[in-house]
Write a protein that holds these residues in place. Structure first.
Motif, PDB file in Angstrom:
ATOM      1  N   PHE A 150       0.864  -1.179   0.000  1.00 20.31           N
ATOM      2  CA  PHE A 150       0.000   0.000   0.000  1.00 20.31           C
ATOM      3  C   PHE A 150       0.898   1.226   0.000  1.00 20.31           C
ATOM      4  CE2 PHE A 150      -2.103   3.486   2.236  1.00 20.31           C
ATOM      5  CZ  PHE A 150      -3.176   3.676   1.388  1.00 20.31           C
ATOM      6  N   ASN A 151       0.845   1.989  -1.083  1.00 20.62           N
ATOM      7  CA  ASN A 151       1.760   3.108  -1.274  1.00 20.62           C
ATOM      8  C   ASN A 151       1.034   4.418  -1.579  1.00 20.62           C
ATOM      9  OD1 ASN A 151       4.588   4.107  -1.754  1.00 20.62           O
ATOM     10  ND2 ASN A 151       3.783   4.456  -3.808  1.00 20.62           N
ATOM     11  N   ALA A 152      -0.296   4.417  -1.436  1.00 18.35           N
ATOM     12  CA  ALA A 152      -1.054   5.633  -1.753  1.00 18.35           C
ATOM     13  C   ALA A 152      -0.813   6.693  -0.687  1.00 18.35           C
ATOM     14  CB  ALA A 152      -2.547   5.308  -1.840  1.00 18.35           C
ATOM     15  N   GLY A 153      -0.825   7.946  -1.119  1.00 20.92           N
ATOM     16  CA  GLY A 153      -0.645   9.028  -0.158  1.00 20.92           C
ATOM     17  C   GLY A 153      -0.703  10.383  -0.833  1.00 20.92           C
ATOM     18  N   ASN A 154      -0.892  11.416  -0.031  1.00 20.06           N
ATOM     19  CA  ASN A 154      -0.865  12.790  -0.505  1.00 20.06           C
ATOM     20  C   ASN A 154      -0.352  13.662   0.631  1.00 20.06           C
ATOM     21  OD1 ASN A 154      -3.045  12.519   1.186  1.00 20.06           O
ATOM     22  ND2 ASN A 154      -4.534  13.440  -0.173  1.00 20.06           N
ATOM     23  N   ASN A 155       0.151  14.824   0.305  1.00 25.40           N
ATOM     24  CA  ASN A 155       0.712  15.679   1.347  1.00 25.40           C
ATOM     25  C   ASN A 155       0.799  17.117   0.855  1.00 25.40           C
ATOM     26  OD1 ASN A 155       1.856  16.519   3.718  1.00 25.40           O
ATOM     27  ND2 ASN A 155       3.893  15.690   3.298  1.00 25.40           N
TER      28      ASN A 155
ATOM     29  N   ILE B 144      -9.411  17.333   6.367  1.00 30.82           N
ATOM     30  CA  ILE B 144      -9.004  16.290   7.315  1.00 30.82           C
ATOM     31  C   ILE B 144      -9.547  14.942   6.850  1.00 30.82           C
ATOM     32  CG2 ILE B 144      -9.427  15.382   9.629  1.00 30.82           C
ATOM     33  CD1 ILE B 144      -7.391  17.455   9.846  1.00 30.82           C
ATOM     34  N   GLU B 145     -10.815  14.917   6.464  1.00 28.28           N
ATOM     35  CA  GLU B 145     -11.421  13.658   6.014  1.00 28.28           C
ATOM     36  C   GLU B 145     -10.778  13.166   4.719  1.00 28.28           C
ATOM     37  OE1 GLU B 145     -15.759  11.689   4.889  1.00 28.28           O
ATOM     38  OE2 GLU B 145     -15.652  13.741   5.642  1.00 28.28           O
ATOM     39  N   GLU B 146     -10.468  14.080   3.808  1.00 28.91           N
ATOM     40  CA  GLU B 146      -9.830  13.685   2.553  1.00 28.91           C
ATOM     41  C   GLU B 146      -8.487  13.006   2.805  1.00 28.91           C
ATOM     42  OE1 GLU B 146      -7.511  15.914  -1.085  1.00 28.91           O
ATOM     43  OE2 GLU B 146      -9.248  16.930  -0.210  1.00 28.91           O
ATOM     44  N   PHE B 147      -7.679  13.601   3.661  1.00 36.11           N
ATOM     45  CA  PHE B 147      -6.371  13.015   3.946  1.00 36.11           C
ATOM     46  C   PHE B 147      -6.508  11.688   4.679  1.00 36.11           C
ATOM     47  CE2 PHE B 147      -4.531  16.816   2.420  1.00 36.11           C
ATOM     48  CZ  PHE B 147      -3.180  16.562   2.219  1.00 36.11           C
ATOM     49  N   TRP B 148      -7.467  11.601   5.586  1.00 34.83           N
ATOM     50  CA  TRP B 148      -7.688  10.342   6.306  1.00 34.83           C
ATOM     51  C   TRP B 148      -8.139   9.238   5.354  1.00 34.83           C
ATOM     52  CZ3 TRP B 148     -12.522   7.910   6.828  1.00 34.83           C
ATOM     53  CH2 TRP B 148     -12.515   6.762   7.629  1.00 34.83           C
ATOM     54  N   ARG B 149      -8.994   9.581   4.407  1.00 29.81           N
ATOM     55  CA  ARG B 149      -9.475   8.573   3.469  1.00 29.81           C
ATOM     56  C   ARG B 149      -8.333   8.017   2.615  1.00 29.81           C
ATOM     57  NH1 ARG B 149     -14.781   7.857   2.687  1.00 29.81           N
ATOM     58  NH2 ARG B 149     -14.398   7.076   0.579  1.00 29.81           N
ATOM     59  N   VAL B 150      -7.453   8.898   2.142  1.00 27.29           N
ATOM     60  CA  VAL B 150      -6.347   8.442   1.299  1.00 27.29           C
ATOM     61  C   VAL B 150      -5.261   7.770   2.127  1.00 27.29           C
ATOM     62  CG1 VAL B 150      -4.497   9.203  -0.245  1.00 27.29           C
ATOM     63  CG2 VAL B 150      -6.780  10.205  -0.458  1.00 27.29           C
ATOM     64  N   GLY B 151      -4.910   8.366   3.261  1.00 26.19           N
ATOM     65  CA  GLY B 151      -3.760   7.888   4.016  1.00 26.19           C
ATOM     66  C   GLY B 151      -4.038   6.757   4.977  1.00 26.19           C
TER      67      GLY B 151
ATOM     68  N   PHE C   3      -1.982  15.482   7.735  1.00 28.37           N
ATOM     69  CA  PHE C   3      -1.154  14.404   7.195  1.00 28.37           C
ATOM     70  C   PHE C   3      -0.697  13.463   8.305  1.00 28.37           C
ATOM     71  CE2 PHE C   3       3.155  13.076   5.507  1.00 28.37           C
ATOM     72  CZ  PHE C   3       2.665  12.226   4.531  1.00 28.37           C
ATOM     73  N   ALA C   4      -0.265  14.032   9.429  1.00 24.67           N
ATOM     74  CA  ALA C   4       0.210  13.215  10.542  1.00 24.67           C
ATOM     75  C   ALA C   4      -0.911  12.344  11.116  1.00 24.67           C
ATOM     76  CB  ALA C   4       0.798  14.103  11.637  1.00 24.67           C
ATOM     77  N   ALA C   5      -2.113  12.904  11.217  1.00 27.20           N
ATOM     78  CA  ALA C   5      -3.233  12.124  11.752  1.00 27.20           C
ATOM     79  C   ALA C   5      -3.502  10.906  10.883  1.00 27.20           C
ATOM     80  CB  ALA C   5      -4.476  13.003  11.835  1.00 27.20           C
ATOM     81  N   ALA C   6      -3.453  11.089   9.555  1.00 25.48           N
ATOM     82  CA  ALA C   6      -3.703   9.967   8.648  1.00 25.48           C
ATOM     83  C   ALA C   6      -2.580   8.946   8.710  1.00 25.48           C
ATOM     84  CB  ALA C   6      -3.865  10.489   7.223  1.00 25.48           C
TER      85      ALA C   6
END
Length: 246
Positions: free
Chosen positions: A91-96, A109-116, A157-160
């Motif tokens: 699993f290598n998906a991510g955004n920042n 926040i939700e967008e980053f949590w969903r991806v990360g 980002f850190a939360a995700a």
């Protein structure tokens, strides 16, 4: 003998970590399911692998969508003649991006949590459903500096990433005794890939020789984790350039 197979989720640019992982696994003899959201980019990676004599196929999938992840693993469960069921999943998906805390909105926040995090859970769950009954396989999660510490402007980002780390830990403890090797790789530094170099073109020059993590060097570590004897498994490792402070 059937060719082993692997899945890499979160493949984008040809000069990115996801693509480098695909090439490394293909070079080792795996048929690779190259999964990501952009068809043209996936096909470029697949074509490069084929040109080098490897075996791969593109699967368009958004890892935040449960139905896409289920479809990807259904494909992996029926790989076709001469190809064995998957034994390696990354699993290598991510955004920042930097966002000051007072400017954060709940939707971001939700967008980053969903991806990360959510996407990592979905991929990990489907991988375990497929491989646990077989009693073998490796599931690897790409982490970041933010997996361990939150910096100003990166709370989202850190939360995700911290959540993804806990998913990996829980899976390792639950499925390790069943024969699944679950590991989390902390990428603690800038990656010399297309995304970073296109946005910060002077960074490589400023960091100097080997001041950024080379994508092929990272991919080699993932492969070596997969090859570890089960009497001495790594759960978590961190990678950084020799110049990086930590």
């Amino acid at each position: 003998m059937n060719k082993p197979s692997a899945i890499v989720v979160g493949v984008g640019a040809e000069q990115g970590l996801g693509a480098a992982l695909c090439r490394r696994f293909a070079r080792a003899g795996h048929h690779v399911l190259v999964a990501g959201r952009t068809p043209a980019r996936l096909e470029t990676v697949v074509a490069g692998i084929a040109a080098a004599g490897g075996s791969a196929e593109a699967v368009v999938a958004d890892a935040t969508r449960e139905e896409d992840v289920a479809r990807l693993f259904a494909r992996a469960a029926a790989p076709g003649e001469g190809i064995a069921p998957v034994d390696l999943v990354v699993f290598n998906a991510g955004n920042n991006r930097h966002v000051p805390f007072l400017e954060l909105e709940a939707a971001l926040i939700e967008e980053f949590w969903r991806v990360g995090c959510l996407a990592g859970f979905l991929v990990g769950r489907e991988a375990a459903r497929l491989m646990a009954p077989l009693g073998r396989g490796t599931i690897l999660f790409t982490g970041a500096s933010a997996s361990l510490r939150g910096k100003p402007g990166f709370a989202h980002f850190a939360a995700a990433k911290a959540g993804l780390r806990m998913v990996a830990q829980s899976m390792a403890r639950e499925f390790g005794p069943a024969g699944l090797h679950v590991a989390h790789v902390v990428i603690d530094g800038g990656i010399a890939g297309e995304r970073l170099l296109s946005r910060l073109p002077d960074l490589a020059r400023d960091r100097g020789e080997d001041g950024l993590l080379a994508i092929d060097a990272i991919a080699e570590t993932y492969w070596q984790i997969h090859r570890q004897p089960r009497s001495a498994w790594t759960h978590e490792t961190d990678l950084r350039p020799f110049k990086e402070t930590f």
